[in-house]
Design an enzyme around this catalytic site. Structure first.
Site, mmCIF file in Angstrom:
data_model
loop_
_atom_site.group_PDB
_atom_site.id
_atom_site.type_symbol
_atom_site.label_atom_id
_atom_site.label_comp_id
_atom_site.label_asym_id
_atom_site.label_seq_id
_atom_site.Cartn_x
_atom_site.Cartn_y
_atom_site.Cartn_z
ATOM 1 N N HIS A 134 6.224 -0.673 85.861
ATOM 2 C CA HIS A 134 6.560 0.617 85.510
ATOM 3 C C HIS A 134 5.060 1.413 85.414
ATOM 4 O O HIS A 134 4.025 0.753 85.076
ATOM 5 C CB HIS A 134 7.465 1.079 84.469
ATOM 6 C CG HIS A 134 8.846 1.224 84.577
ATOM 7 N ND1 HIS A 134 9.271 1.964 85.553
ATOM 8 C CD2 HIS A 134 9.817 0.060 84.361
ATOM 9 C CE1 HIS A 134 10.795 1.535 85.612
ATOM 10 N NE2 HIS A 134 11.013 0.501 85.040
ATOM 11 N N ASP A 164 3.222 7.849 87.300
ATOM 12 C CA ASP A 164 4.109 8.356 88.138
ATOM 13 C C ASP A 164 3.844 9.659 88.753
ATOM 14 O O ASP A 164 3.981 9.849 90.066
ATOM 15 C CB ASP A 164 5.412 8.487 87.191
ATOM 16 C CG ASP A 164 6.129 7.277 86.892
ATOM 17 O OD1 ASP A 164 5.941 6.152 87.387
ATOM 18 O OD2 ASP A 164 7.095 7.191 86.121
#
Length: 387
Positions: A134, A164
């Site tokens: 992640h 992200d």
């Protein structure tokens, strides 16, 4: 839709995180974004799935067709769509779309001009390419995480803005638009390999440049942009709220001191690293004398480089944000307006996120499918239509 990408059609294979953010950026700029959604479960699903599904802000501006990609009839629909679009974006692990029959070779054989954007954490190759991860994991490899936070604690976990969205979604959006520009000249599409780990390294370019000149150190809180310097950081005020200070340049630094009534001669040692801890303690005591808003009345809008640290509840009400329309609230949903701004082809806020599969029927009709055929696909579970 309006904006500089009006006339561009994007096929987005639904995912989470940076891929949808890239889709939002493209939709905000006027692209027609068709999202291939997974068929939602009849009931239940994990809490995370429920949280991430159909986000009203990040998923704005799409048309949605919901398909069961394990069925070859759904794959055929994607093939038809790929023949008609300019850009495809996907965020699966390397090799997944190839197994589904919708990889770059499959689709670019049908549409040689197709720009095929691939969003991953580690990239399409390398020893970590197939490993799960992640945002935090990906940016850790760039040196960014080690550089953040107090020196006497574990590194700070930044919001996933860094990985992200900054290193991932923005990089993908820029990459596919650049590839589309080139394709309009060459007539040939290409694969865009956008990896968060790569993007995080790119975002660290300035720090690596400073390190090369001996002006940046690996130790946290030893650099002028990491909270060590007294002239660059956040300060607690008398009301328990915070003020951000960024008076780096000498003229701005002097103005800050003058406006705050600081006359201590030690503050002339702005760039003496050894003096920073004591100067920071002294400046902290100064800011504790007034509330955040009292300091803003005195300092904000001047070249002292000061701004209030606002909560998400406060930010939309700030005078500057209101004057520029930085936030909008359609149907009461507060969200950022499209950015950047274009003076000749301005973007407009696109429609809210559709219900999953809301446009399945219309999209299939546009591909030449009859109502009877669409009804059969819905009945067999290949396609999910609107309620």
């Amino acid at each position: 839709m309006s904006g500089p990408l009006k006339g561009v059609t994007v096929l987005e294979l639904a995912g989470i995180g940076p891929g949808p953010f890239a889709g939002m950026m493209l939709a905000d700029m006027g692209a027609d974004v068709i999202r291939v959604d997974r068929i939602p479960p009849a009931a239940g699903g994990s809490p995370l799935e429920a949280l991430m599904r159909n986000d009203s802000v990040v998923d704005r501006g799409r048309r949605s067709v919901a398909l069961n990609m394990k069925d070859p009839r759904a794959v055929e629909v994607v093939h038809q769509l790929a023949m008609r679009v300019d850009i495809l974006i996907e965020g699966f692990r390397p090799g997944v779309t190839e197994k589904l029959g919708i990889g770059p070779k499959d689709l670019m054989a049908l549409n040689p001009r197709l720009v095929y954007g691939r969003m991953t954490g580690w990239g399409q190759d390398g020893p970590l390419a197939q490993a799960a991860g992640h945002d935090l994991n990906y940016i850790a490899l760039s040196g960014a995480v080690q550089a953040m936070g107090p020196a006497d604690r574990v590194p700070t976990v930044p919001l996933n803005l860094v990985g992200d969205y900054g290193a991932g979604g923005m990089l993908l959006a820029l990459g596919v638009v650049a590839a589309l520009y080139e394709a309009r000249h060459s007539g040939r599409g290409q694969v865009v390999d956008a990896a968060i780990a790569d993007g995080a390294a790119v975002l660290m370019a300035a720090q690596y440049g400073l390190k090369a000149k001996g002006f940046w150190h690996d130790e946290r809180e030893s650099n002028f942009l990491d909270g060590s310097a007294h002239f660059y950081g956040n300060y607690l005020c008398a009301d328990g709220r915070y003020l951000s200070v960024g008076a780096i340049e000498p003229q701005f630094y002097r103005l800050l001191l003058d406006k705050c009534g600081v006359t201590d001669p030690q503050f002339a040692q702005q760039w003496e690293r050894a003096a920073w801890p004591e100067l920071k303690a002294k400046l902290s005591a100064v800011f504790l004398r007034k509330s955040r808003d009292e300091w803003c009345d005195l300092l904000e809008g001047s070249d002292a480089c000061v701004a209030p640290v606002l909560s998400m509840s406060e930010a939309p009400a700030h005078a500057h944000n209101q004057a520029r329309g930085v936030f909008v609230a359609p149907d009461g949903v507060v969200q950022p307006a499209p950015a950047p701004r274009f003076d000749r082809t301005p973007s407009a806020l696109p429609p809210a996120a559709p219900e999953i599969g809301a446009d399945s029927t219309d999209i299939l009709r546009s591909l030449g499918r009859s109502d009877a055929e669409i009804a059969a696909l819905v009945a067999s579970g290949v396609v999910h239509g609107p309620h």
